[in-house]
Design a protein around this motif. Sequence first.
Motif, short mmCIF file in Angstrom:
data_model
loop_
_atom_site.label_atom_id
_atom_site.label_comp_id
_atom_site.label_asym_id
_atom_site.label_seq_id
_atom_site.Cartn_x
_atom_site.Cartn_y
_atom_site.Cartn_z
N MET A 86 0.95 -1.20 0.54
CA MET A 86 -0.43 0.41 0.33
C MET A 86 0.82 1.12 0.24
SD MET A 86 -3.53 -0.54 2.80
CE MET A 86 -4.87 -1.10 1.75
N GLU A 87 2.29 1.21 -1.20
CA GLU A 87 2.59 2.36 -1.50
C GLU A 87 1.68 3.63 -1.32
OE1 GLU A 87 5.74 -0.66 -3.31
OE2 GLU A 87 5.22 1.35 -4.33
N GLU A 88 0.67 3.72 -1.85
CA GLU A 88 0.09 4.52 -2.19
C GLU A 88 -1.39 4.28 -0.88
OE1 GLU A 88 -3.61 6.72 -4.94
OE2 GLU A 88 -1.50 5.79 -6.05
N PRO A 89 -0.93 4.50 0.68
CA PRO A 89 -1.88 4.79 1.75
C PRO A 89 -3.55 4.72 1.39
CG PRO A 89 -0.61 6.66 2.95
CD PRO A 89 -0.45 6.26 0.70
N GLY A 90 -3.46 3.29 1.50
CA GLY A 90 -5.26 2.85 1.19
C GLY A 90 -5.39 1.94 -0.08
N ILE A 91 -4.34 2.18 -0.74
CA ILE A 91 -4.82 0.85 -2.01
C ILE A 91 -3.87 0.51 -2.17
CG2 ILE A 91 -4.41 1.45 -4.37
CD1 ILE A 91 -6.68 3.81 -3.51
N SER A 92 -4.85 -0.54 -2.58
CA SER A 92 -3.88 -1.76 -3.16
C SER A 92 -2.68 -2.28 -4.52
CB SER A 92 -4.28 -3.40 -2.77
OG SER A 92 -4.87 -3.45 -0.92
N LYS A 93 -1.83 -2.67 -4.20
CA LYS A 93 -1.12 -3.00 -5.69
C LYS A 93 -0.35 -4.69 -5.19
CE LYS A 93 -0.64 1.29 -8.18
NZ LYS A 93 -2.05 0.69 -7.83
N LEU A 94 -0.17 -5.14 -6.07
CA LEU A 94 0.34 -6.89 -6.15
C LEU A 94 1.48 -6.19 -6.97
CD1 LEU A 94 -3.06 -9.10 -7.41
CD2 LEU A 94 -1.16 -9.14 -4.91
N VAL A 95 2.47 -6.88 -6.42
CA VAL A 95 3.92 -7.62 -7.21
C VAL A 95 4.43 -8.28 -7.02
CG1 VAL A 95 4.00 -4.65 -6.82
CG2 VAL A 95 5.03 -6.36 -4.54
N SER A 96 4.93 -8.71 -8.11
CA SER A 96 5.98 -9.87 -7.88
C SER A 96 7.27 -10.56 -6.61
CB SER A 96 6.40 -10.59 -9.86
OG SER A 96 5.89 -12.28 -9.00
N VAL A 97 7.21 -10.72 -5.50
CA VAL A 97 8.69 -10.60 -5.00
C VAL A 97 10.17 -11.65 -5.02
CG1 VAL A 97 7.54 -8.31 -3.96
CG2 VAL A 97 7.41 -11.23 -3.17
N ASN A 98 10.42 -11.50 -5.01
CA ASN A 98 12.04 -12.32 -4.34
C ASN A 98 11.23 -13.16 -3.02
OD1 ASN A 98 13.49 -11.29 -3.69
ND2 ASN A 98 15.04 -10.94 -5.61
N LEU A 99 12.02 -14.40 -2.69
CA LEU A 99 11.99 -14.05 -1.42
C LEU A 99 12.77 -13.44 -0.56
CD1 LEU A 99 10.80 -16.84 0.46
CD2 LEU A 99 13.54 -17.69 0.45
N SER A 100 13.57 -12.91 -1.17
CA SER A 100 14.01 -11.82 0.05
C SER A 100 13.32 -10.86 0.26
CB SER A 100 15.91 -11.86 -0.18
OG SER A 100 15.69 -10.60 -1.03
N GLU A 101 13.08 -10.44 -0.52
CA GLU A 101 11.52 -9.28 -0.63
C GLU A 101 11.58 -9.86 0.20
OE1 GLU A 101 13.17 -7.09 -5.22
OE2 GLU A 101 11.32 -8.78 -5.12
N ALA A 102 10.03 -10.63 -0.32
CA ALA A 102 8.83 -10.94 0.51
C ALA A 102 9.39 -10.93 2.52
CB ALA A 102 8.50 -12.37 0.30
#
Lengths: 158, 158, 167, 167
Positions: free
Chosen positions: A137-153
């Motif tokens: 929720m980089e923009e507060p209140g707005i969900s975004k989906l990103v693909s991440v790798n394990l260490s990012e997760a």
Amino acid sequence: CRERFVETFDRVNEQFQQVFPRLFRGGKARLVLTEAEDVLQGGVEIVAQPPGKKLVSIDMMSGGEKALTATSLIFAMFLVRPTPFCLLDEVDAPLDDANVLRLRELVKELSTGSQFIIITHNHNTMEIADRLFGVTMEEPGISKLVSVNLSEAQRVAA
Amino acid sequence: CRERFVETFDRVNEQFQQVFPRLFRGGKARLVLTEAEDVLQGGVEIVAQPPGKKLVSIDMMSGGEKALTATSLIFAMFLVRPTPFCLLDEVDAPLDDANVLRLRELVKELSTGSQFIIITHNHNTMEIADRLFGVTMEEPGISKLVSVNLSEAQRVAA
Amino acid sequence: MRIKRIDLSGFKSFCDPASLDLRQPVSAVVGPNGCGKSNVVDALRWAMGEQSARHLRGKTMEDVIFNGSDSRGPSGLAEVSVTFEVDPHSPVAVLDYSEVTVTRRLHRDGSSEYLINKLPVRLRDITNLFLGTGVGTKAYSIIEQGRVGLIVSAKPEERRHFIEEAA
Amino acid sequence: MRIKRIDLSGFKSFCDPASLDLRQPVSAVVGPNGCGKSNVVDALRWAMGEQSARHLRGKTMEDVIFNGSDSRGPSGLAEVSVTFEVDPHSPVAVLDYSEVTVTRRLHRDGSSEYLINKLPVRLRDITNLFLGTGVGTKAYSIIEQGRVGLIVSAKPEERRHFIEEAA
Ligand SMILES: Nc1ncnc2c1ncn2[C@@H]1O[C@H](COP(=O)(O)OP(=O)(O)OP(=O)(O)O)[C@@H](O)[C@H]1O
Ligand SMILES: Nc1ncnc2c1ncn2[C@@H]1O[C@H](COP(=O)(O)OP(=O)(O)OP(=O)(O)O)[C@@H](O)[C@H]1O
Ligand SMILES: [Mg+2]
Ligand SMILES: [Mg+2]
């Protein structure tokens, strides 16, 4: 319908008696049909005994033991009648690390037959994922989906 | 009795409005008395708004947000009328690491006035303890208490 | 009927279109508290025909439509599409296809739409699609947050219903 | 009235005598699932006068007595002592002492005993001791496992009761 229920009950019970000691590394458990004129009016009791302990009623179990017993029953049903996918939302929250490791082993094994989608904050659980999605929720209140790798997760989820 | 309740309510509300944004790093929240002939028959509503979000009903909050809101209210009551000790049994289970860090800061601060006893599996939470007790069942079914240091605790509890 | 993809737009906190590609055996969804992970579960159950607003953590069904934030106004439409892989166990109606997409829409004015492979259908067609595959919105294949212990602490009759789902 | 020490013996999974020295500001209790952490919380609430077996996760009060394991037979007695530090806010009855120890015992035959500083008393004396200190068995000072969210999801009237505890 009655025969079908009893047949399914027996098969779920058989699987439950295998999955429980697997997740608890010992102990035993079984399902019991309560006394009733007609099985379709009765209920199902769970009798469980973690390793080294006396038989106790489910209510006396700890938070983690209850979650693990419930997961054993869910997976037993899964083994009797697999559904195409299984979605688990933070079922690992009450578990200690040793139980999380055993749970993830079993999920990994079951995932050869069915698809698993797991929501978790636990770094150990994330490690078995073939693909990880971060919800931010980089923009507060707005969900975004990103693909991440394990260490990012492990950083994002933390 | 009525005056006492209203006076306590006002003070708890004041503290709640301070603790909530502290734990959520922003946002605002307050308590509202429901309409009733007599305040001692009415109820208390919680109105909360996590940072960046619209005002939502408590039911729409996430599992972690609910736990954090509840903890804010508990601590607000603590600040109005401290009890000599406070015992928290795995309140950090639904929280992500960032919220665990904020919770433990607040506990550390409140512990100058009251005694805290915390049961947890979370390695971050353990770090604020002045003393750690490990409960083990080396003999299955029999609990034993041992004093442990942090690295032992993180291994045992895991 | 494995899930291949979930597409959300205007559903709960997902104001902008978002998509989850779920073709691998194990997918994990992670993120801080309140970021929208359980909203994805609600989206899946909603698209599959869930009719209870309370079971989707709202008061009315309109609560599933994005209701705004500090920087955005409320949306006028919530839309979720779930694309499933068709396999030999799939319902007869869809065996000719390789995949089937179920779509549900809700407009601010309360009107709702259901679609299968972009063709408008009724709710009954959607629930029929999932009958028998064990993937209904009530089955043991979706374990919501905080509900894992309920199976154990439920009443014996409720446990029977749970087992009947697998029959 | 801070807690200085908790001594358990024959209480739930604590078959052998065990003791927790709690004189520091923050103490943490850790250990694997099912090892007995929450049993310590039950022991504290029981010694302070809790009368509901269900609230102690048992069916009857006898369930608090160690009921055996693979290697041990059941105990005949459950005993918990909690030692509190006396401070100026403590109840008048104990202001002459520097500490006060509350003990509760339950025998297999159902007979129970309550003691304050080793002198037999009635249950009423124990509950009176804690009245007004905000430390009763129902107050906000003990948050049991899994119940933190309940305050938020409770009915408005229940929340009022909760606030009344602080009045
Ligand atoms: N219609 C809506 N419009 C905008 N935001 C909404 C709407 N419905 C719910 N939300 C927001 O979604 C958030 C909850 O999201 P969700 O329950 O998915 O979080 P989560 O990632 O599962 O968190 P946790 O790890 O705490 O369980 C709430 O903060 C709520 O305000
Ligand atoms: N009267 C009794 N006699 C023997 N064992 C008992 C008795 N009552 C409860 N127990 C055991 O205590 C265990 C539960 O302990 P407890 O709830 O304290 O675990 P916990 O450490 O809090 O675990 P978790 O991390 O899962 O919450 C159960 O396995 C139960 O069998
Ligand atoms: Mg969630
Ligand atoms: Mg516990």
